[in-house]
Design an enzyme around this catalytic site. Sequence first.
Site, PDB file in Angstrom:
ATOM      1  N   GLN A   1     -19.092 -10.509  11.119  1.00 22.20           N
ATOM      2  CA  GLN A   1     -17.639 -10.639  10.999  1.00 22.20           C
ATOM      3  C   GLN A   1     -17.177 -10.043   9.670  1.00 22.20           C
ATOM      4  O   GLN A   1     -17.723 -10.369   8.613  1.00 22.20           O
ATOM      5  CB  GLN A   1     -17.222 -12.102  11.089  1.00 22.20           C
TER       6      GLN A   1
ATOM      7  N   TYR B   1     -23.489 -13.884  24.550  1.00 21.89           N
ATOM      8  CA  TYR B   1     -23.017 -12.767  23.724  1.00 21.89           C
ATOM      9  C   TYR B   1     -23.236 -13.138  22.246  1.00 21.89           C
ATOM     10  O   TYR B   1     -22.323 -13.100  21.431  1.00 21.89           O
ATOM     11  CB  TYR B   1     -21.541 -12.454  23.985  1.00 21.89           C
TER      12      TYR B   1
ATOM     13  N   CYS C   1     -11.397 -12.426  20.721  1.00 19.66           N
ATOM     14  CA  CYS C   1     -10.491 -11.587  19.928  1.00 19.66           C
ATOM     15  C   CYS C   1      -9.390 -11.011  20.796  1.00 19.66           C
ATOM     16  O   CYS C   1      -8.591 -10.198  20.333  1.00 19.66           O
ATOM     17  CB  CYS C   1     -11.274 -10.467  19.231  1.00 19.66           C
TER      18      CYS C   1
ATOM     19  N   CYS D   1      -3.013  -1.346   8.496  1.00 19.63           N
ATOM     20  CA  CYS D   1      -2.260  -2.576   8.163  1.00 19.63           C
ATOM     21  C   CYS D   1      -0.811  -2.416   8.607  1.00 19.63           C
ATOM     22  O   CYS D   1       0.098  -2.437   7.789  1.00 19.63           O
ATOM     23  CB  CYS D   1      -2.299  -2.848   6.667  1.00 19.63           C
TER      24      CYS D   1
ATOM     25  N   CYS E   1      -1.055   5.302   7.416  1.00 21.00           N
ATOM     26  CA  CYS E   1      -2.332   4.654   7.719  1.00 21.00           C
ATOM     27  C   CYS E   1      -2.061   3.491   8.674  1.00 21.00           C
ATOM     28  O   CYS E   1      -1.245   2.622   8.375  1.00 21.00           O
ATOM     29  CB  CYS E   1      -2.986   4.137   6.436  1.00 21.00           C
TER      30      CYS E   1
ATOM     31  N   ASP F   1     -18.589 -15.874  23.406  1.00 21.32           N
ATOM     32  CA  ASP F   1     -17.958 -15.016  22.396  1.00 21.32           C
ATOM     33  C   ASP F   1     -18.099 -13.554  22.841  1.00 21.32           C
ATOM     34  O   ASP F   1     -18.802 -12.758  22.220  1.00 21.32           O
ATOM     35  CB  ASP F   1     -18.613 -15.240  21.033  1.00 21.32           C
TER      36      ASP F   1
ATOM     37  N   GLU G   1     -28.125 -11.856  24.184  1.00 19.39           N
ATOM     38  CA  GLU G   1     -27.405 -10.695  23.652  1.00 19.39           C
ATOM     39  C   GLU G   1     -28.044  -9.423  24.216  1.00 19.39           C
ATOM     40  O   GLU G   1     -29.271  -9.333  24.320  1.00 19.39           O
ATOM     41  CB  GLU G   1     -27.468 -10.693  22.120  1.00 19.39           C
TER      42      GLU G   1
ATOM     43  N   CYS H   1      -7.287   1.413  -1.339  1.00 22.61           N
ATOM     44  CA  CYS H   1      -7.175   0.538  -0.175  1.00 22.61           C
ATOM     45  C   CYS H   1      -7.212  -0.902  -0.653  1.00 22.61           C
ATOM     46  O   CYS H   1      -8.060  -1.271  -1.474  1.00 22.61           O
ATOM     47  CB  CYS H   1      -8.309   0.805   0.810  1.00 22.61           C
TER      48      CYS H   1
ATOM     49  N   CYS I   1       0.823  -1.214   0.000  1.00 25.27           N
ATOM     50  CA  CYS I   1       0.000   0.000   0.000  1.00 25.27           C
ATOM     51  C   CYS I   1       0.856   1.263   0.000  1.00 25.27           C
ATOM     52  O   CYS I   1       1.812   1.384   0.764  1.00 25.27           O
ATOM     53  CB  CYS I   1      -0.917   0.005   1.212  1.00 25.27           C
TER      54      CYS I   1
END
Length: 471
Positions: A303, A332, A429, A85, A82, A402, A353, A180, A76
Amino acid sequence: MSRRKKNIPIITGAEVVDIARGGKAIAKKDDLVILVSHAVPGDIIDIQVTKKKKNFYEGRPIHFHKYSSFRTDPVCAHFPVCGGCKWQDMTYEAQLRYKEKQVTDQMKRLAGFSEDIQDKIQPILAAEDPWYYRNKMEFTFSARRWLTPEEIVSKKQITEPALGFHVAGLFDKILDITECHLQGGPSNAIRNFIRDFTLEHGYPFFNIRKQEGLVRNLIIRTARSGEVMVILSFYHDDREKILSLLEAVKDRFPEINSLQYVINPKGNDTLEGLEVQVFHGKDHIIEKLDGLSFKISPKSFFQTHTRQAENLYRTILAFAELTDTDTVYDLYSGTGTIGLFMASRARKVIGIESVEEAVADARGNAALNHIENAVFLTGDTKEMFNDTLFRQYGSPDVVILDPPRAGIHPEIVEMLLKQLPGKIIYVSCNPATQARDMQGLLPSYTPKKIRPVDMFPHTDHVENVVMMKKK
């Protein structure tokens, strides 16, 4: 009299040896530890120290004596300003290696597992293609764009606006993006057309500090079916300009299936509490995962890496080892994607949730797929996951966790230890909070399988799936 600045040293010939939590590189020189941005393990560098802390320094590389064999040329043109990434100067194979190591380190250090935990960690699930993988991108308009270092040195008066991404760590600084490499399809063409049209026709770009301007945000969502959704956000209702822009976008991109807009007079960019209006097409697009259809609306959580989401859910399903007598609780549960994946193998699925819109999406997705053995409930997970719920729907045989990055509430841990479901599948995550929560479950559970999944190539983020069995 102003205080004299502390002497900030330069460290010469430091070797970059590892990656820290958060994605910065770890460099060492003698007994010094320095966290460095834009360096790769194997580099030997001189470092300008920028901060001194009790146990380590922070700094930036100012000279490279040796480049690591893990280095590669960034794709990129906007790298490294930026921050989207920040690992793209590292080979993808090396990225996977350090993400897998991050999971192993967290399991050993925070969860207190012995060395044999390594035998339970399966190889990280790599992305098939580490580019053009995102199905959703959000861009911000700004009355003044972020200047490059070369432009700052030139001292030219540059007052051009921007449509692009926030500069890392700065809420009011936007880097103008021309291309991008994260989202495929017509994404780049749509963004560039909208920028050119609004500049040519004198649309005022938003100034978040002064809270003035018209064009504010752009969201582009895509599906593997080829469907495209575009949402434009405006600060106030200038009907003539809004309709003119929307009409131009519709005419230029007939492939857009859902063109929507919203008036956002709030102090932040979120769509929460706002009514999104359809200008053209549908109010949603459809994405398919393993034969299931999911309705994606402007506010839906889904996702952002569709191919890897499919692989992630297949991993969860395999770890769960479900039978047709199992009652599954999906805590969740979001828009119900994991629970609906489980439904065909289980007796029943109960999702909990707190976000009402997400629950509405989950129920709609269940109906869309003619799934009748999954129910989705709205409420605080720690308050709803209790004996009253179990009397109504049955005791859990398998629990899917999750949670957000902060992990699960201690009351959830207590209820799990009280109910003792046969298996717990913990998806996270944030392997650090995951490992902390797993430690709380160790009195009654043993981790049997662990698999990291690379959902976000070229970043330090890693998803991790753990299957724990009752002892």
